[in-house]
Design a protein around this motif. Structure first.
Motif, PDB file in Angstrom:
ATOM      1  N   ALA A 123       0.832  -1.209   0.000  1.00  0.00           N
ATOM      2  CA  ALA A 123       0.000   0.000   0.000  1.00  0.00           C
ATOM      3  C   ALA A 123       0.863   1.254   0.000  1.00  0.00           C
ATOM      4  CB  ALA A 123      -0.931  -0.008   1.209  1.00  0.00           C
ATOM      5  N   PHE A 124       1.942   1.240   0.762  1.00  0.00           N
ATOM      6  CA  PHE A 124       2.846   2.391   0.794  1.00  0.00           C
ATOM      7  C   PHE A 124       3.489   2.595  -0.572  1.00  0.00           C
ATOM      8  CE2 PHE A 124       6.987   4.416   1.699  1.00  0.00           C
ATOM      9  CZ  PHE A 124       6.527   5.572   2.338  1.00  0.00           C
ATOM     10  N   ALA A 125       3.894   1.492  -1.213  1.00  0.00           N
ATOM     11  CA  ALA A 125       4.501   1.579  -2.544  1.00  0.00           C
ATOM     12  C   ALA A 125       3.520   2.159  -3.552  1.00  0.00           C
ATOM     13  CB  ALA A 125       4.965   0.200  -3.001  1.00  0.00           C
ATOM     14  N   GLU A 126       2.262   1.788  -3.434  1.00  0.00           N
ATOM     15  CA  GLU A 126       1.269   2.283  -4.398  1.00  0.00           C
ATOM     16  C   GLU A 126       1.130   3.798  -4.328  1.00  0.00           C
ATOM     17  OE1 GLU A 126      -3.265   1.343  -5.931  1.00  0.00           O
ATOM     18  OE2 GLU A 126      -2.559   0.445  -4.061  1.00  0.00           O
ATOM     19  N   THR A 127       1.032   4.341  -3.103  1.00  0.00           N
ATOM     20  CA  THR A 127       0.785   5.778  -2.969  1.00  0.00           C
ATOM     21  C   THR A 127       2.045   6.618  -3.172  1.00  0.00           C
ATOM     22  OG1 THR A 127       1.082   5.664  -0.560  1.00  0.00           O
ATOM     23  CG2 THR A 127      -1.154   5.406  -1.411  1.00  0.00           C
ATOM     24  N   ARG A 128       3.209   6.111  -2.786  1.00  0.00           N
ATOM     25  CA  ARG A 128       4.417   6.930  -2.801  1.00  0.00           C
ATOM     26  C   ARG A 128       5.326   6.694  -4.004  1.00  0.00           C
ATOM     27  NH1 ARG A 128       1.721   7.865   1.274  1.00  0.00           N
ATOM     28  NH2 ARG A 128       2.546   8.968   3.122  1.00  0.00           N
ATOM     29  N   LEU A 129       5.172   5.549  -4.672  1.00  0.00           N
ATOM     30  CA  LEU A 129       6.059   5.235  -5.789  1.00  0.00           C
ATOM     31  C   LEU A 129       5.291   4.932  -7.074  1.00  0.00           C
ATOM     32  CD1 LEU A 129       9.017   4.760  -6.705  1.00  0.00           C
ATOM     33  CD2 LEU A 129       8.741   2.365  -6.014  1.00  0.00           C
ATOM     34  N   PHE A 130       4.362   3.999  -7.003  1.00  0.00           N
ATOM     35  CA  PHE A 130       3.683   3.577  -8.220  1.00  0.00           C
ATOM     36  C   PHE A 130       2.782   4.671  -8.798  1.00  0.00           C
ATOM     37  CE2 PHE A 130       3.851  -0.986  -6.363  1.00  0.00           C
ATOM     38  CZ  PHE A 130       5.198  -1.060  -6.655  1.00  0.00           C
ATOM     39  N   ASP A 131       1.938   5.268  -7.981  1.00  0.00           N
ATOM     40  CA  ASP A 131       1.043   6.314  -8.489  1.00  0.00           C
ATOM     41  C   ASP A 131       1.808   7.488  -9.097  1.00  0.00           C
ATOM     42  OD1 ASP A 131      -1.123   4.788  -7.792  1.00  0.00           O
ATOM     43  OD2 ASP A 131      -1.728   6.005  -6.065  1.00  0.00           O
ATOM     44  N   PRO A 132       2.834   8.026  -8.424  1.00  0.00           N
ATOM     45  CA  PRO A 132       3.581   9.133  -9.035  1.00  0.00           C
ATOM     46  C   PRO A 132       4.261   8.767 -10.351  1.00  0.00           C
ATOM     47  CG  PRO A 132       4.048   9.013  -6.679  1.00  0.00           C
ATOM     48  CD  PRO A 132       3.279   7.774  -7.036  1.00  0.00           C
ATOM     49  N   LEU A 133       4.586   7.481 -10.525  1.00  0.00           N
ATOM     50  CA  LEU A 133       5.222   7.037 -11.764  1.00  0.00           C
ATOM     51  C   LEU A 133       4.200   6.640 -12.830  1.00  0.00           C
ATOM     52  CD1 LEU A 133       8.179   4.851 -10.394  1.00  0.00           C
ATOM     53  CD2 LEU A 133       8.355   7.041 -11.575  1.00  0.00           C
ATOM     54  N   GLY A 134       2.931   6.699 -12.488  1.00  0.00           N
ATOM     55  CA  GLY A 134       1.905   6.277 -13.430  1.00  0.00           C
ATOM     56  C   GLY A 134       1.838   4.777 -13.619  1.00  0.00           C
ATOM     57  N   ILE A 135       2.255   4.030 -12.606  1.00  0.00           N
ATOM     58  CA  ILE A 135       2.217   2.566 -12.655  1.00  0.00           C
ATOM     59  C   ILE A 135       0.850   2.101 -12.152  1.00  0.00           C
ATOM     60  CG2 ILE A 135       3.196   0.433 -11.719  1.00  0.00           C
ATOM     61  CD1 ILE A 135       5.898   1.856 -11.611  1.00  0.00           C
ATOM     62  N   GLU A 136       0.021   1.645 -13.065  1.00  0.00           N
ATOM     63  CA  GLU A 136      -1.353   1.282 -12.718  1.00  0.00           C
ATOM     64  C   GLU A 136      -1.531  -0.214 -12.524  1.00  0.00           C
ATOM     65  OE1 GLU A 136      -3.693   2.887 -15.856  1.00  0.00           O
ATOM     66  OE2 GLU A 136      -3.378   4.987 -15.255  1.00  0.00           O
ATOM     67  N   ILE A 137      -0.695  -1.016 -13.174  1.00  0.00           N
ATOM     68  CA  ILE A 137      -0.821  -2.477 -13.105  1.00  0.00           C
ATOM     69  C   ILE A 137       0.303  -3.003 -12.219  1.00  0.00           C
ATOM     70  CG2 ILE A 137      -0.978  -4.608 -14.425  1.00  0.00           C
ATOM     71  CD1 ILE A 137      -1.454  -2.883 -16.927  1.00  0.00           C
ATOM     72  N   ALA A 159      17.614   7.424 -12.771  1.00  0.00           N
ATOM     73  CA  ALA A 159      18.561   8.119 -13.653  1.00  0.00           C
ATOM     74  C   ALA A 159      18.340   9.626 -13.639  1.00  0.00           C
ATOM     75  CB  ALA A 159      18.438   7.583 -15.076  1.00  0.00           C
ATOM     76  N   GLN A 160      17.116  10.043 -13.321  1.00  0.00           N
ATOM     77  CA  GLN A 160      16.792  11.466 -13.250  1.00  0.00           C
ATOM     78  C   GLN A 160      16.878  11.975 -11.811  1.00  0.00           C
ATOM     79  OE1 GLN A 160      12.990  11.709 -15.271  1.00  0.00           O
ATOM     80  NE2 GLN A 160      13.938  11.539 -17.284  1.00  0.00           N
ATOM     81  N   ASN A 161      17.732  11.309 -11.038  1.00  0.00           N
ATOM     82  CA  ASN A 161      18.056  11.738  -9.671  1.00  0.00           C
ATOM     83  C   ASN A 161      16.835  11.791  -8.764  1.00  0.00           C
ATOM     84  OD1 ASN A 161      20.099  12.347  -7.836  1.00  0.00           O
ATOM     85  ND2 ASN A 161      19.907  14.545  -8.125  1.00  0.00           N
ATOM     86  N   GLY A 162      15.945  10.801  -8.929  1.00  0.00           N
ATOM     87  CA  GLY A 162      14.812  10.665  -8.019  1.00  0.00           C
ATOM     88  C   GLY A 162      13.545  11.356  -8.454  1.00  0.00           C
ATOM     89  N   SER A 163      13.555  12.003  -9.616  1.00  0.00           N
ATOM     90  CA  SER A 163      12.366  12.725 -10.087  1.00  0.00           C
ATOM     91  C   SER A 163      11.800  12.070 -11.341  1.00  0.00           C
ATOM     92  CB  SER A 163      12.715  14.183 -10.396  1.00  0.00           C
ATOM     93  OG  SER A 163      13.047  14.879  -9.214  1.00  0.00           O
ATOM     94  N   TYR A 164      10.507  12.315 -11.566  1.00  0.00           N
ATOM     95  CA  TYR A 164       9.828  11.787 -12.754  1.00  0.00           C
ATOM     96  C   TYR A 164       8.761  12.792 -13.149  1.00  0.00           C
ATOM     97  CZ  TYR A 164       7.853   8.315 -15.954  1.00  0.00           C
ATOM     98  OH  TYR A 164       7.427   7.653 -17.077  1.00  0.00           O
ATOM     99  N   ASN A 165       8.794  13.205 -14.407  1.00  0.00           N
ATOM    100  CA  ASN A 165       7.866  14.236 -14.894  1.00  0.00           C
ATOM    101  C   ASN A 165       7.886  15.479 -14.009  1.00  0.00           C
ATOM    102  OD1 ASN A 165       7.068  12.784 -17.146  1.00  0.00           O
ATOM    103  ND2 ASN A 165       5.261  11.904 -16.144  1.00  0.00           N
ATOM    104  N   GLY A 166       9.073  15.831 -13.544  1.00  0.00           N
ATOM    105  CA  GLY A 166       9.230  17.043 -12.756  1.00  0.00           C
ATOM    106  C   GLY A 166       8.867  16.929 -11.287  1.00  0.00           C
ATOM    107  N   GLN A 167       8.438  15.731 -10.842  1.00  0.00           N
ATOM    108  CA  GLN A 167       8.058  15.523  -9.438  1.00  0.00           C
ATOM    109  C   GLN A 167       9.116  14.697  -8.728  1.00  0.00           C
ATOM    110  OE1 GLN A 167       4.370  13.387  -8.888  1.00  0.00           O
ATOM    111  NE2 GLN A 167       4.607  13.248  -6.670  1.00  0.00           N
ATOM    112  N   GLU A 168       9.591  15.205  -7.592  1.00  0.00           N
ATOM    113  CA  GLU A 168      10.555  14.415  -6.814  1.00  0.00           C
ATOM    114  C   GLU A 168       9.833  13.276  -6.118  1.00  0.00           C
ATOM    115  OE1 GLU A 168      13.783  16.255  -4.396  1.00  0.00           O
ATOM    116  OE2 GLU A 168      12.879  15.095  -2.763  1.00  0.00           O
ATOM    117  N   ILE A 169      10.338  12.067  -6.315  1.00  0.00           N
ATOM    118  CA  ILE A 169       9.718  10.874  -5.732  1.00  0.00           C
ATOM    119  C   ILE A 169      10.611  10.275  -4.654  1.00  0.00           C
ATOM    120  CG2 ILE A 169       8.832   8.559  -6.232  1.00  0.00           C
ATOM    121  CD1 ILE A 169       8.190   9.587  -9.064  1.00  0.00           C
ATOM    122  N   VAL A 170      11.887  10.138  -4.964  1.00  0.00           N
ATOM    123  CA  VAL A 170      12.868   9.653  -3.987  1.00  0.00           C
ATOM    124  C   VAL A 170      13.893  10.767  -3.774  1.00  0.00           C
ATOM    125  CG1 VAL A 170      14.589   7.895  -3.442  1.00  0.00           C
ATOM    126  CG2 VAL A 170      12.570   7.280  -4.787  1.00  0.00           C
TER     127      VAL A 170
END
Length: 358
Positions: A210-224, A256-267
């Motif tokens: 559940a934590f991965a879904e909200t903090r990593l998968f959703d920001p990356l657009g990972i739906e499956i 590779a983008q130093n923790g960001s994706y589509n301009g949003q910092e994730i890690v």
């Protein structure tokens, strides 16, 4: 950075060109891989995705026998939306999640003794230096405890399988006999990752999936996605994650983008810097950080690797923003790594050269 400031290291390109002078550069990676699979030169490959500068430049998918966390699921026609076991690549994802949770103040600092965080196991304070094992020792697989995953994962004597079969996975991991001083010796240990995931669950109030879904998968657009649970209904932090090849590659792009994706910092970039600093030496040329394998390419460029049983692999060369995600079905084959390394060297990197030459 501008596009031309992120080329693959020139030494790497020169090496590829010298190794493959007769490659038909007009042929795509998919065509060349398809021919190799058809000729049985590459066995068990299910899929691969190649990313460069955040763009998907090549991918290939094949039909093959597959499993879901050790259970055969038959011959699968793999494609962009097909879920696949990550196996131990899951561990590297858990390492990223701890960094996210730490940035939110939800989990303990790295120098915290593990037994302080599991007061229910006070009886394990037995004077054998077990009390000295820290969170960082778990993240770097240097707990100093006895652990053996050299046996097949079909064998109940394999330590990870024994953990899954135990009544209390956390007690099982923490109670293993001490064999070396904590923080000094690297021993591959899926149990260490179970402890890290438990700390995330305790601190965030969410299980690892559940934590991965909200903090990593959703920001990356990972739906499956799917995170397989053990017999105790706990998500397997060591090997249970299932993603598509494209989505695993997204995680590599974010790194590779130093923790960001589509301009949003994730890690947090500071966590990635710590994660990819060698904390242990596995063998000459290969180190280990926070649940990631570390090496260097031609020219000294850092290369980050996550590896899973059967030929699962994520390779990231951050300076080039070069990412390769590969899935295969060669489970419990000690030579499975050879297939994925060949895909990387003989097909993915030459595809970068072809792409650059277009």
């Amino acid at each position: 950075m501008a596009h031309n400031q992120r080329p693959l290291a020139s030494a790497a390109l020169a090496l590829v060109l010298s190794l493959f002078p007769d490659v038909g550069w007009a042929q795509s990676m998919e065509e060349r891989l398809g021919a190799a699979v058809e000729a049985n030169e590459i066995v068990g490959l299910h899929s691969t995705v190649v990313m460069l500068d955040g763009e998907r430049i090549a991918e290939a998918y094949f039909r093959g026998e597959d499993e879901r966390w050790g259970t055969p699921i038959g011959s699968i026609d793999h494609g962009p939306n097909t879920l696949h076991d990550l196996r131990s690549v899951t561990k590297s994802v858990v390492g990223l999640l701890y960094g996210i949770a730490l940035s939110e103040g939800a989990v303990p600092p790295l120098d915290t003794p593990l037994l302080d965080l599991f007061p229910e196991y006070a009886d394990l304070r037995d004077g054998t230096r077990r009390e000295e094992i820290t969170v960082e020792d778990a993240l770097t697989m240097q707990m100093g405890t006895e652990w053996d995953e050299s046996l097949p994962y079909t064998d109940p004597r394999n330590s990870e399988i024994a953990m899954e079969l135990s009544e209390d996975r956390y007690r099982f991991v923490l109670s293993r006999p001490m064999v070396t001083e904590p923080g000094t010796t690297w021993t591959y240990n899926g149990g260490a990752v179970a402890l890290i995931a438990k700390l995330i669950a305790n601190g965030t109030g969410q299980e690892i999936d559940a934590f991965a879904e909200t903090r990593l998968f959703d920001p990356l657009g990972i739906e499956i996605h799917e995170w397989v649970r053990g017999a105790d209904d706990v998500p397997s932090a060591a090997s249970g994650l299932r993603l598509t090849t494209r989505d695993l590659a997204k995680i590599g792009v974010m790194i590779a983008q130093n923790g960001s994706y589509n301009g949003q910092e994730i890690v947090p970039p500071s966590w990635l810097e710590s994660s990819f600093r060698p904390a242990a030496t596995i063998q000459e040329g290969f180190g280990y950080g926070f649940l990631w394998y570390l090496t260097k390419g031609p020219g000294g460029d850092p290369i980050l690797i996550a590896v899973g049983n059967g030929g699962q692999r994520l390779t990231v060369q951050p300076n080039a923003e070069f990412v390769v995600a590969t899935f295969a079905g060669n489970y419990n084959d000690p030579n499975a790594w050879q297939t994925t390394v060949r895909v990387l060297l003989d097909f993915a990197i030459p595809e970068v050269v072809r792409y650059r030459q277009q």
